[in-house]
Design a protein around this motif. Structure first.
Motif, mmCIF file in Angstrom:
data_model
loop_
_atom_site.group_PDB
_atom_site.id
_atom_site.type_symbol
_atom_site.label_atom_id
_atom_site.label_comp_id
_atom_site.label_asym_id
_atom_site.label_seq_id
_atom_site.Cartn_x
_atom_site.Cartn_y
_atom_site.Cartn_z
ATOM 1 N N ALA A 8 0.834 -1.207 0.000
ATOM 2 C CA ALA A 8 0.000 0.000 0.000
ATOM 3 C C ALA A 8 0.866 1.253 0.000
ATOM 4 O O ALA A 8 0.546 2.246 -0.677
ATOM 5 C CB ALA A 8 -0.930 -0.012 1.216
ATOM 6 N N GLN A 11 2.191 1.881 -3.448
ATOM 7 C CA GLN A 11 1.140 2.379 -4.328
ATOM 8 C C GLN A 11 0.865 3.850 -4.063
ATOM 9 O O GLN A 11 0.717 4.651 -4.993
ATOM 10 C CB GLN A 11 -0.133 1.547 -4.125
ATOM 11 N N GLU A 12 0.844 4.251 -2.770
ATOM 12 C CA GLU A 12 0.612 5.653 -2.442
ATOM 13 C C GLU A 12 1.770 6.526 -2.929
ATOM 14 O O GLU A 12 1.559 7.658 -3.401
ATOM 15 C CB GLU A 12 0.423 5.803 -0.941
ATOM 16 N N LEU A 15 1.281 7.059 -6.653
ATOM 17 C CA LEU A 15 0.207 8.003 -6.937
ATOM 18 C C LEU A 15 0.634 9.437 -6.624
ATOM 19 O O LEU A 15 0.305 10.369 -7.367
ATOM 20 C CB LEU A 15 -1.039 7.622 -6.119
ATOM 21 N N LEU A 16 1.386 9.614 -5.516
ATOM 22 C CA LEU A 16 1.853 10.951 -5.162
ATOM 23 C C LEU A 16 2.821 11.483 -6.221
ATOM 24 O O LEU A 16 2.772 12.663 -6.589
ATOM 25 C CB LEU A 16 2.533 10.916 -3.792
#
Length: 516
Positions: A8, A11-12, A15-16
């Motif tokens: 996770a 993935q964050e 995305l950032l």
């Protein structure tokens, strides 16, 4: 407290990064290479973050020394090593431990080619050095070494090794061996170098100078002057074994003083040309602040010479300022004293203003043992210089009685400019002549032009003496520190040619060009 979900978090982070790329108007390519941390883990057989990091640093001018030492160590131990890097934009900003932590969440920290730079190892040669890269050493157990070169743009001023090894003692032994090899293999040994801050990003702080090849007859000096200089520098060097056997120290100091343009640098170059195979470090201008590094090099690569040009710029008399107002002066004094008497190092200092030179530097034995004046040439010398500078222009065939008499007190710089102006005058007067030949009227005209009132500043800059209608100046004082006319018992030096002012790279003025 629950544990973080590694998937996770990655993935964050992705995305950032995409959000920032859209905001900044850029499009970052997805990394498709192998993750750097994964490659290190594969090589080491364990998580890299579980290994201690052993760090070692060297001075920025020792980059080639460290590279050569590492290459020799790999060869001596008959081990292979893959060299990898990464193109991550923040690779130079973080320590190895920080990079390993970043790599846990940032897939952009991928394996890529190492960064290389070519570092000088002689006046003509360079050696490729890793400026950022990992050596994956196939030792038993395996070792990973991050080698960084100096990078002032990110605040890293040194050459640095960061070693990942299961046994920190083994890493410490590796560092000790690399330090020994770096001194043994240093390309500085036996060469002439100068130190200076890099003049461009990625530039080297060290410049190698060609050893001058000036013959004894090329330096026109009064015999007592030449004997004093040679005795202090050359003869002591030739007798080093006998002097040591007699319990005498070899550290010594020579001060060359006199007005600008009289040939002090020329005299130094003659001495270094005679000391073939001796290490020499030449500092001038702002590089005088690197005297500590210069003395370290001199101590490591004996026999050696440390040349401090225009030392009066930072060694003025302390009595004219508040206590502690000249830290660089104290550094020079500490270095002169701190080397000890057992080193084979000679300090050669030059100054244009001996009258303001720090007494503690100039008068204490062991710092400066011999002071020799390099003054303006006498009449015979001025005639020799005019014939030397004008040898290919016809001046040797002229009557030089009047120009010699009119240049009383002039320096070699002034005489060289006189010849140059005479040649220009001849070329302008006879533009159709195939060969420029100076006639008597050309030389007289050039001499009159330099003597004219509109050339007062030029004469002062070129070192005109009192005999050329100059008002009394700072070099007309009497006594040991004065630079007036010749006085019995004083050494006076006459250079055979004038050193150039244009310098290549970091070379101090007068150190470029070839000699016959």
């Amino acid at each position: 407290m629950s544990e973080f979900d590694e998937t996770a978090l990655q993935q964050e982070a992705r995305l950032l990064r995409e959000l920032l790329d859209r905001f900044l108007g850029t499009a970052a390519a997805e990394p498709d290479g192998e993750a750097l941390v994964a490659r290190l883990e594969q090589h080491l057989g364990a998580t890299p973050g579980s290994f201690p990091v052993v760090v070692a640093s060297w001075a920025p001018h020792e980059q080639a020394d460290v590279q050569l030492a590492l290459e020799r160590w790999l060869a001596d131990h008959a081990v292979s090593a893959a060299v990898i890097g990464t193109s991550h934009p923040m690779r130079r900003h973080h320590s190895l431990a920080e990079l390993l932590d970043i790599g846990r969440h940032d897939p952009g920290l991928a394996v890529g080619p190492p960064d290389w730079v070519h570092v000088p190892v002689s006046p003509d040669d360079t050696h490729p050095c890793v400026s950022f890269g990992f050596y994956l050493v196939d030792a038993a157990p395996p070792i990973a070494i991050l080698l960084r070169g100096p990078d002032p743009q990110v605040g890293r001023e040194s050459v640095q090794l960061e070693i990942l090894a299961a046994d920190p003692d083994a890493a410490g032994q590796l560092v000790a061996e690399l330090r020994r090899l770096a001194v043994e293999l240093s390309p500085v040994r036996g060469q002439i170098v100068t130190l200076a801050p890099p003049d461009r990003p990625g530039g080297s702080p060290i410049t190698f100078l060609r050893r001058p090849r000036l013959q004894r007859e090329g330096l026109v000096l009064p015999e007592p002057t030449l004997e004093a200089v040679e005795r202090q520098v050359l003869e002591v060097a030739a007798l080093r074994d006998r002097l040591r056997g007699a319990g005498q120290h070899l550290k010594r100091g020579l001060l060359l003083y006199g007005p600008p343009g009289t040939g002090k640098t020329h005299t130094v170059r003659y001495l270094l040309g005679r000391l073939d195979g001796t290490t020499a470090v030449v500092l001038s201008g702002t590089a005088l602040g690197l005297v500590s590094a210069a003395c370290t090099l001199a101590r490591r690569h004996q026999p050696s010479v440390v040349v401090l040009e225009d030392v009066d710029l930072i060694a003025g008399d302390r009595s004219f300022g508040p206590p502690g107002s000249n830290p660089l002066l104290f550094e020079i004094l500490n270095q002169l004293d701190g080397l000890g008497d057992d080193v084979d190092v000679v300090f050669v200092l030059t100054t244009n203003r001996v009258e303001v030179l720090e007494r503690a530097l100039a008068e204490r034995p062991g710092r400066v043992d011999e002071a020799v004046e390099v003054g303006p040439p006498d009449a015979t010398g001025r005639e020799q210089l005019l014939r030397l500078y004008g040898a290919s222009t016809g001046i040797t065939e002229l009557d030089l009685t009047e120009p010699v008499a009119a240049t009383e007190g002039a320096t070699a710089t002034y005489l060289r400019e006189l010849v140059r102006r005479a040649v220009v005058t001849a070329a302008l007067a006879r533009p159709d002549a195939a060969i420029v030949t100076v006639r008597q009227e050309d030389l007289d005209s050039a001499a009159e032009e330099l003597r004219s009132s509109r050339a007062q500043l030029t004469r002062a800059l070129l070192g005109a003496g009192r005999g050329i209608t100059e008002p009394p100046g700072p070099y007309q004082e009497t006594g040991w520190m004065g630079y007036g006319g010749p006085r019995p018992g004083r050494f006076r030096a006459l250079p055979a040619e004038l050193e150039d002012d244009d310098a290549a790279g970091h070379a101090p003025p007068g150190w470029d060009g070839d000699e016959g």
